[in-house]
Design an enzyme around this catalytic site. Structure first.
Site, PDB file in Angstrom:
ATOM      1  N   GLY A   1      -8.810  27.729 -11.684  1.00 36.48           N
ATOM      2  CA  GLY A   1      -8.604  26.474 -12.401  1.00 36.48           C
ATOM      3  C   GLY A   1      -8.299  26.678 -13.859  1.00 36.48           C
ATOM      4  O   GLY A   1      -8.113  25.731 -14.612  1.00 36.48           O
ATOM      5  N   CYS A   2      -8.240  27.927 -14.286  1.00 37.50           N
ATOM      6  CA  CYS A   2      -7.942  28.232 -15.683  1.00 37.50           C
ATOM      7  C   CYS A   2      -6.434  28.435 -15.784  1.00 37.50           C
ATOM      8  O   CYS A   2      -5.870  29.256 -15.081  1.00 37.50           O
ATOM      9  CB  CYS A   2      -8.672  29.516 -16.058  1.00 37.50           C
ATOM     10  SG  CYS A   2      -8.762  29.797 -17.804  1.00 37.50           S
ATOM     11  N   VAL A   3      -5.762  27.643 -16.673  1.00 34.38           N
ATOM     12  CA  VAL A   3      -4.295  27.767 -16.726  1.00 34.38           C
ATOM     13  C   VAL A   3      -3.807  28.434 -18.008  1.00 34.38           C
ATOM     14  O   VAL A   3      -4.587  28.664 -18.907  1.00 34.38           O
ATOM     15  CB  VAL A   3      -3.605  26.399 -16.562  1.00 34.38           C
ATOM     16  CG1 VAL A   3      -3.606  26.005 -15.099  1.00 34.38           C
ATOM     17  CG2 VAL A   3      -4.282  25.349 -17.404  1.00 34.38           C
TER      18      VAL A   3
END
Lengths: 98, 110, 134
Positions: free
Chosen positions: B108-110
């Site tokens: 979920g880390c972009v």
């Protein structure tokens, strides 16, 4: 002519296990791999599909899915990958019900 | 770009994360932090070790919000806030600390 | 941003297909955006939560421990459908015990799993804003 019938789909999602069993003749063997191993769970509705059939199930796939020996129905043989190869060798041909 | 740690060449992905988590040794964090001009203190290592334990238990790298809360519970409220964590890891505790710890980029880390 | 009720419906067994792991990743991403996330396990989806999974023999990542992290992501409503369990000869005891810690009550552990009937789950579905199916 003996056939090794291989199924990899869950009996609760597809009819592959049931169909393979319908096609089995004397001397044939049913090998359950991947999601088809759920067939052998004790108390599950699908277990009756393989009643009286010569059925073999792949051990590593059982372990991956958390199906312990004591949760299995009786009369089903567990093999490892080497046993899988032996079965293929011992059969005249294989049929995969994908 | 592969990195060299303790005489061994370790594969990384295009963003610098270790390709294989099992390749990790503490020297990985030393080499990576040197490239970022960051000196690792005991406080950094607390977070790196915490991340490794978290991955060992849950098989994922935690999102920053989850990391913050979990650190607060384990290491004390004064450390469980993003100001403290960003102070240690200016590129972001999720990204930078996970990279030093050999973990994949947080889900979920972009 | 207003909070929406997201429901992720899991109907596939793990490992045979990629659906279970993909769903879990999407849930974790969605939860990071602070939505009101619920999960439901029906059909073969209940197999995802079976205890004692060991994938060392099939060379795949064992992601069953990741379900225990859902509480940290504030995913605290995990519905398991009773009929699907029964059809497969399973009870709640065969599944992982999933909990979340309530920060407001000194990190008291609370159960995440709610055993519901098909009819009850249909009511839960009706109250959601968005449904994701895997």
């Amino acid at each position: 002519m003996s056939i090794l019938h291989i199924v990899n789909k869950s009996p609760y999602e597809r009819n592959s296990v049931a169909l393979a069993v319908d096609y089995m003749r004397d001397g044939d063997t049913l090998l359950l791999i991947e999601d088809a191993v759920y067939t052998v769970m004790q108390g599950g509705k699908a277990a009756s599909i393989i009643d009286g059939q010569k059925a073999v199930v792949l051990g590593p796939d059982l372990a991956a899915r958390g199906i312990a020996k004591e949760k299995m129905i009786d009369g089903v043989e567990v093999v490892d990958y080497a046993g899988f190869v032996d079965l293929v060798e011992a059969s005249d041909k294989t049929q995969s019900w994908l | 770009m592969p990195i060299e740690v303790d005489g061994k060449v370790l594969e990384t992905d295009e963003e610098g994360y270790l390709a294989n988590i099992n390749d990790w040794v503490p020297g990985v964090a030393d080499v990576m932090s040197k490239e970022d001009d960051l000196e690792l203190t005991d406080e950094h290592w607390d977070i790196i070790n915490f991340l490794r334990e978290y991955y060992e238990e849950y098989q994922i790298a935690p999102a920053v919000r989850v990391l913050t809360k979990a650190v607060g519970k384990k290491l004390g409220k004064d450390k469980g806030n993003s100001k403290y964590l960003y102070g240690l890891f200016p590129y972001g505790p999720g990204k930078q600390a996970c990279r030093y710890a050999g973990l994949p980029k947080p889900t979920g880390c972009v | 941003m207003t909070t929406k009720k997201f429901m992720y419906v899991n109907r596939r067994a793990p490992y045979g297909t990629i659906y279970a792991w993909e769903a879990l990743e999407v849930v974790l991403i969605g939860a990071a955006f602070e939505q009101d996330v619920s999960m439901a396990f029906v059909d073969d989806g209940v197999f995802q939560l079976l205890k004692g999974q060991d994938t060392s023999g099939i060379d795949m990542k064992n992601f069953s421990p990741t379900y225990s992290a859902l509480g940290d992501y504030e995913v605290t409503k995990i519905y398991v459908e009773k009929e699907s369990l029964e059809e497969r000869g399973l009870t709640l005891d065969d599944l992982q015990h999933l909990v979340w810690e309530d920060e407001d009550e000194d990190w008291a552990e609370k159960d995440s799993i709610r055993l519901v009937s098909r009819a009850e789950l249909a009511e839960v579905f009706a109250g959601q804003d968005v449904m994701f199916n895997f």
